[in-house]
Design a protein around this motif. Structure first.
Motif, PDB file in Angstrom:
ATOM      1  N   TRP A  92      -2.001  -0.195   0.658  1.00  0.00           N
ATOM      2  CA  TRP A  92      -1.857   1.290   0.632  1.00  0.00           C
ATOM      3  C   TRP A  92      -2.289   1.606  -0.567  1.00  0.00           C
ATOM      4  O   TRP A  92      -2.040   0.839  -1.469  1.00  0.00           O
ATOM      5  N   SER A  93      -2.788   2.762  -0.811  1.00  0.00           N
ATOM      6  CA  SER A  93      -2.820   3.617  -2.154  1.00  0.00           C
ATOM      7  C   SER A  93      -1.592   4.227  -2.578  1.00  0.00           C
ATOM      8  O   SER A  93      -1.709   4.942  -3.774  1.00  0.00           O
ATOM      9  N   SER A  94      -0.584   3.824  -1.991  1.00  0.00           N
ATOM     10  CA  SER A  94       0.685   4.611  -2.466  1.00  0.00           C
ATOM     11  C   SER A  94       1.764   3.335  -2.191  1.00  0.00           C
ATOM     12  O   SER A  94       1.575   2.598  -1.697  1.00  0.00           O
ATOM     13  N   SER A  95       2.841   3.836  -3.250  1.00  0.00           N
ATOM     14  CA  SER A  95       3.967   2.860  -3.042  1.00  0.00           C
ATOM     15  C   SER A  95       5.125   3.294  -2.138  1.00  0.00           C
ATOM     16  O   SER A  95       6.167   2.941  -1.949  1.00  0.00           O
ATOM     17  N   ASN A  96       4.735   4.455  -1.344  1.00  0.00           N
ATOM     18  CA  ASN A  96       5.877   5.250  -0.743  1.00  0.00           C
ATOM     19  C   ASN A  96       5.921   4.897   0.772  1.00  0.00           C
ATOM     20  O   ASN A  96       6.576   5.514   1.570  1.00  0.00           O
ATOM     21  N   TYR A  97       5.364   3.775   1.229  1.00  0.00           N
ATOM     22  CA  TYR A  97       5.363   3.325   2.810  1.00  0.00           C
ATOM     23  C   TYR A  97       6.469   2.353   2.757  1.00  0.00           C
ATOM     24  O   TYR A  97       6.358   1.365   2.057  1.00  0.00           O
ATOM     25  N   LYS A 106       8.006  -3.753  14.049  1.00  0.00           N
ATOM     26  CA  LYS A 106       8.359  -3.264  12.989  1.00  0.00           C
ATOM     27  C   LYS A 106       8.032  -4.219  11.762  1.00  0.00           C
ATOM     28  O   LYS A 106       8.682  -5.485  11.865  1.00  0.00           O
ATOM     29  N   TYR A 107       7.199  -3.841  10.686  1.00  0.00           N
ATOM     30  CA  TYR A 107       6.936  -4.795   9.613  1.00  0.00           C
ATOM     31  C   TYR A 107       7.375  -4.291   8.518  1.00  0.00           C
ATOM     32  O   TYR A 107       7.165  -2.924   8.021  1.00  0.00           O
ATOM     33  N   LEU A 108       7.929  -4.827   7.731  1.00  0.00           N
ATOM     34  CA  LEU A 108       8.449  -4.345   6.101  1.00  0.00           C
ATOM     35  C   LEU A 108       7.301  -4.951   5.084  1.00  0.00           C
ATOM     36  O   LEU A 108       6.605  -5.793   5.308  1.00  0.00           O
ATOM     37  N   PRO A 109       7.324  -4.190   3.943  1.00  0.00           N
ATOM     38  CA  PRO A 109       6.416  -4.345   2.942  1.00  0.00           C
ATOM     39  C   PRO A 109       6.987  -5.696   2.273  1.00  0.00           C
ATOM     40  O   PRO A 109       7.601  -6.282   2.340  1.00  0.00           O
ATOM     41  N   VAL A 110       5.619  -6.514   1.819  1.00  0.00           N
ATOM     42  CA  VAL A 110       5.746  -7.812   1.295  1.00  0.00           C
ATOM     43  C   VAL A 110       5.407  -7.650  -0.275  1.00  0.00           C
ATOM     44  O   VAL A 110       5.171  -8.450  -1.205  1.00  0.00           O
ATOM     45  N   ASN A 111       5.047  -6.517  -0.953  1.00  0.00           N
ATOM     46  CA  ASN A 111       4.692  -6.234  -2.214  1.00  0.00           C
ATOM     47  C   ASN A 111       6.091  -6.211  -3.270  1.00  0.00           C
ATOM     48  O   ASN A 111       7.050  -6.268  -2.821  1.00  0.00           O
ATOM     49  N   GLU A 112       5.662  -6.479  -4.426  1.00  0.00           N
ATOM     50  CA  GLU A 112       6.960  -6.446  -5.487  1.00  0.00           C
ATOM     51  C   GLU A 112       7.359  -4.966  -5.670  1.00  0.00           C
ATOM     52  O   GLU A 112       6.486  -4.165  -5.457  1.00  0.00           O
ATOM     53  N   GLU A 113       8.489  -4.610  -6.232  1.00  0.00           N
ATOM     54  CA  GLU A 113       8.961  -3.387  -5.981  1.00  0.00           C
ATOM     55  C   GLU A 113       8.421  -2.516  -7.043  1.00  0.00           C
ATOM     56  O   GLU A 113       7.880  -2.919  -8.111  1.00  0.00           O
ATOM     57  N   GLY A 114       8.009  -1.355  -6.845  1.00  0.00           N
ATOM     58  CA  GLY A 114       7.378  -0.269  -7.687  1.00  0.00           C
ATOM     59  C   GLY A 114       5.662  -0.395  -7.726  1.00  0.00           C
ATOM     60  O   GLY A 114       5.160   0.090  -8.171  1.00  0.00           O
ATOM     61  N   MET A 115       5.043  -1.498  -6.791  1.00  0.00           N
ATOM     62  CA  MET A 115       3.795  -1.682  -6.753  1.00  0.00           C
ATOM     63  C   MET A 115       3.531  -0.930  -5.550  1.00  0.00           C
ATOM     64  O   MET A 115       4.204  -0.495  -4.512  1.00  0.00           O
TER      65      MET A 115
END
Length: 194
Positions: A92-97, A106-115
């Motif tokens: 996404w273009s945002s870190s707010n999802y 339901k799927y949770l994000p796999v990115n590092e925190e703050g990205m």
């Protein structure tokens, strides 16, 4: 005496910094596993559309519709073929999802925190819209927003077409320029001392 190779070194340093910035904006989270509230089941029951392709990572064009129009996703995005099924690593273009719902799961994000938020989700269909829900915290309180994703089968290409891969190539070229410029500078300065 002013060194005539200083502009080359400045340019190389600029390219290196630009490449590093591009990598931080579009991180590739290879090696991270899909996080789902659903327990891992037999891969043959995977919800991803069947693909007649070798397992691996590719690129694919994706369109996003819905919401307020302020959010977007990186396209082309990563197409993952795993056990003959299609998944995507959607950024996404945002870190707010903070979660997505695809086909009731339901799927949770796999990115590092703050990205920027990244989700590894199944691709349920090619060349036809698929409804998903993404929960955003951008408006203060969490809101589930309905979106439509459209993946284009005829756009599937190599992973090298991804923006993240292009940024890696820029960094590689910048490093070659820096090293080459440094070696050339050394020999020029050595010759000037003689």
């Amino acid at each position: 005496m002013k060194n005539k190779f200083t502009p080359v070194l400045r340019t190389a340093a600029f390219l290196l910094m630009a490449g590093m910035l591009a990598l931080s904006v579009n991180p590739v989270c290879a090696g991270k596993k899909q996080t789902s509230e659903k327990e891992e089941t037999d891969r043959s029951e995977s919800p991803g559309v069947k693909m007649n392709m070798e397992d691996g990572e590719y690129s694919i064009q994706v369109d996003l519709e819905g919401g307020s129009g302020k959010a977007g996703v990186v396209s082309p995005t990563v197409l993952i073929v795993r056990d003959g099924r299609a998944f995507t690593r959607l950024q996404w273009s945002s870190s707010n999802y903070d979660y997505m719902i695809v086909d009731g799961e339901k799927y949770l994000p796999v990115n590092e925190e703050g990205m920027n938020s990244i989700f590894e989700i199944p691709i349920l269909a090619m060349d036809e819209p698929v409804e998903v829900i993404a929960d955003t915290t951008a408006m203060g309180t969490p809101h589930e927003v309905e979106y439509t994703l459209l993946f284009y089968a005829d756009s599937i290409g190599s992973k090298g077409q991804l923006p993240q891969e292009a940024a890696k190539r820029v960094v590689g070229v910048a490093l070659v320029i820096i090293v080459g410029g440094g070696i050339l500078n050394y020999f020029v300065n050595k010759r000037n001392r003689c």
